[in-house]
Scaffold this motif. Structure first.
Motif, short mmCIF file in Angstrom:
data_model
loop_
_atom_site.label_atom_id
_atom_site.label_comp_id
_atom_site.label_asym_id
_atom_site.label_seq_id
_atom_site.Cartn_x
_atom_site.Cartn_y
_atom_site.Cartn_z
N THR A 29 -2.22 -8.65 -9.72
CA THR A 29 -1.07 -8.66 -8.81
C THR A 29 -1.46 -8.13 -7.43
N ASP A 30 -2.48 -7.25 -7.40
CA ASP A 30 -2.96 -6.76 -6.11
C ASP A 30 -3.46 -7.90 -5.23
N MET A 31 -3.91 -8.96 -5.89
CA MET A 31 -4.40 -10.12 -5.15
C MET A 31 -3.31 -10.68 -4.23
N ILE A 55 -6.60 1.52 1.65
CA ILE A 55 -6.03 2.73 1.03
C ILE A 55 -5.52 2.42 -0.38
N HIS A 56 -4.91 1.24 -0.52
CA HIS A 56 -4.45 0.83 -1.84
C HIS A 56 -5.61 0.79 -2.84
N SER A 57 -6.71 0.15 -2.43
CA SER A 57 -7.87 0.05 -3.32
C SER A 57 -8.41 1.44 -3.65
N SER A 105 -6.62 4.14 -3.87
CA SER A 105 -5.72 4.75 -4.87
C SER A 105 -6.01 4.18 -6.25
N ASP A 106 -6.41 2.91 -6.30
CA ASP A 106 -6.77 2.31 -7.59
C ASP A 106 -8.05 2.94 -8.15
N VAL A 107 -8.99 3.25 -7.25
CA VAL A 107 -10.22 3.93 -7.68
C VAL A 107 -9.86 5.27 -8.31
N ARG A 125 -4.20 -6.62 -15.24
CA ARG A 125 -2.95 -7.21 -14.70
C ARG A 125 -2.64 -6.63 -13.33
N HIS A 126 -2.86 -5.31 -13.21
CA HIS A 126 -2.59 -4.63 -11.94
C HIS A 126 -3.45 -5.23 -10.83
N ILE A 127 -4.77 -5.36 -11.11
CA ILE A 127 -5.68 -5.92 -10.11
C ILE A 127 -5.27 -7.34 -9.74
ZN LIG Z 1 -3.57 -1.67 -7.01
#
Ligand SMILES: [Zn+2]
Length: 408
Positions: A149-151, A39-41, A43-45, A145-147
């Motif tokens: 930290t998503d790691m 779901i997080h991914s 929302s990033d899309v 940077r966002h991606i």
């Molecule tokens: Zn994200």
């Protein structure tokens, strides 16, 4: 398509493939944490899609929206953030009330899958950061940077899967951590949107850059006001200036040049509006040509051996009253014009004369520069100054001569 647009599109495709992989893994493993991550991914899309949508809509302009439709982007972003919060809420509900259970036999597969997503995320964020720095696009850098930290949330999931393999039921806790990441993403999107919708000021750095561009123009005396705001990714700038110019046409030319330089110095400037006024002078320099006795007003202009210059004030005096020798008195040709230019360099505002020079060369030079020429019948300079002073007091009641003593 520009490089930045292409990279933004690639970001969407990457996140979309992550959504696919994570959804599959979530179904196979029954892991709530992986579901949340999917779901997080997603929302990033959506938020990357909003950026691209903004780039597209910003190019349109219709008569009923003369300021452009830039804020559609921010409005959509705000709507998106609510969807993200809703998804986060659903996950939290499932964490506490749900019945989902990890399927032990698929844990190794899920762990490998998450490992793959970490690899994809890591390499794409490296690539996007590089492209972002190359093109100078802040939104690409921010996205990279966002991606990155998503790691972290993927690592948490990986750890929880390993824990589960050893019999620790930590999947729900991992899901909770992922929800925090979702909340952060949603909050960031919402805050950015609200800031722009409420016309928050441009960031400090951009404002400073505009200020520097304007200040370096020698014709700008003072910046009275500088404001700028964002709409979508576009900037609107408003300026109020005092310019060292005397006529409208020249003022217009100066403002057009400044506008051009602001557009060149900053990205995505939609509109710059500049209001300007003349220099606000606190003193008026009044000159008179003198004879050899330094007291009688000379009938000549170019040939006058001396000039007296007195500062008159709208506020307080600075005591400037000087008699200067005419540096061009021995000039052969065009001395009148040379003297007029020299007086302008001294800051002349008003010229007292006994013989009308307004139809002659020096008169034109002074007139073009906005100098007022006053014709007097007096022969004594002090008397003439007093007469001009009396006239000025009608217009400026608080006007004073620099040195009352000399003028009586
Ligand atoms: Zn994200």
């Amino acid at each position: 398509m520009e490089v930045s647009e292409k990279t933004a599109l690639l970001s969407i495709l990457t996140n979309l493939s992550l959504v696919g992989i994570k959804t599959l893994l979530a179904v196979l493993s029954g892991s709530l944490a992986i579901k949340a991550d999917a779901i997080h991914s997603l929302s990033d899309v959506i938020s990357s899609g909003v950026i691209l949508l903004g780039i597209k809509t910003s190019k349109r302009r219709i008569s009923s929206f003369p300021y452009g439709l830039y804020k559609v982007e921010n409005l959509v972003a705000l709507g998106t953030s609510f969807l993200i919060f809703l998804a986060a809420y659903e996950i939290v509900k499932e964490i506490f009330l749900g019945t989902s259970r990890l399927l032990p036999e698929n844990i190794p597969l899920a762990a490998c899958g998450i490992g793959v997503t970490i690899l994809i995320t890591w390499s794409f964020s490296r690539y996007e950061l590089k492209k972002g720095q190359e093109t100078g696009s802040p939104s690409l850098v921010a996205d990279a940077r966002h991606i990155w930290t998503d790691m972290l949330s993927s690592f948490v999931i990986l750890a929880s899967l390993l824990g589960s393999a050893f019999g620790l039921a930590v999947d729900r806790y991992a899901a909770l951590v992922v929800v925090l990441f979702i909340g952060r993403a949603g909050f960031g999107i919402a805050m950015d949107a609200v800031r722009v919708l409420l016309d928050a000021s441009l960031d400090y750095e951009s404002l400073n850059r505009i200020r520097k561009i304007v200040e370096t123009d020698p014709r700008v005396v003072k910046i009275n006001d500088l404001r700028a705001r964002n709409a979508g990714r576009y900037k609107f700038v408003e300026l109020d200036l005092n310019l060292r110019v005397k006529d409208l046409e020249k003022g217009h030319r100066v403002t057009e040049e400044i506008k051009g330089r602001i557009r060149k110095g900053l990205d995505n400037v939609d509109h710059v509006s500049i209001h300007y006024g003349p220099r606000c002078k606190m003193t008026l320099k009044v000159g008179v040509p003198l004879c050899e006795d330094r007291q009688t007003i000379s009938e000549h202009f170019g040939e006058a051996p001396y000039f007296r210059l007195v500062s008159m004030f709208k506020e307080k005096p600075d005591g400037q009253d000087s008699i200067l020798a005419n540096p061009w008195v021995h000039e052969e040709k065009g001395k009148g014009i040379k003297v007029a230019n020299w007086l302008l360099e001294q800051g002349l505002d008003i010229m007292i004369v006994r013989k009308d020079i307004s139809e002659m060369g020096p008169g034109y030079v002074l007139g073009n520069a906005g100098v007022e020429i006053i014709l007097v019948s007096e022969t004594d300079a002090n008397a003439a100054y007093s007469q001009v002073m009396a006239e000025m007091e009608k217009t400026f009641p608080d006007a004073r001569l620099a040195n009352d003593r000399q003028v009586q």
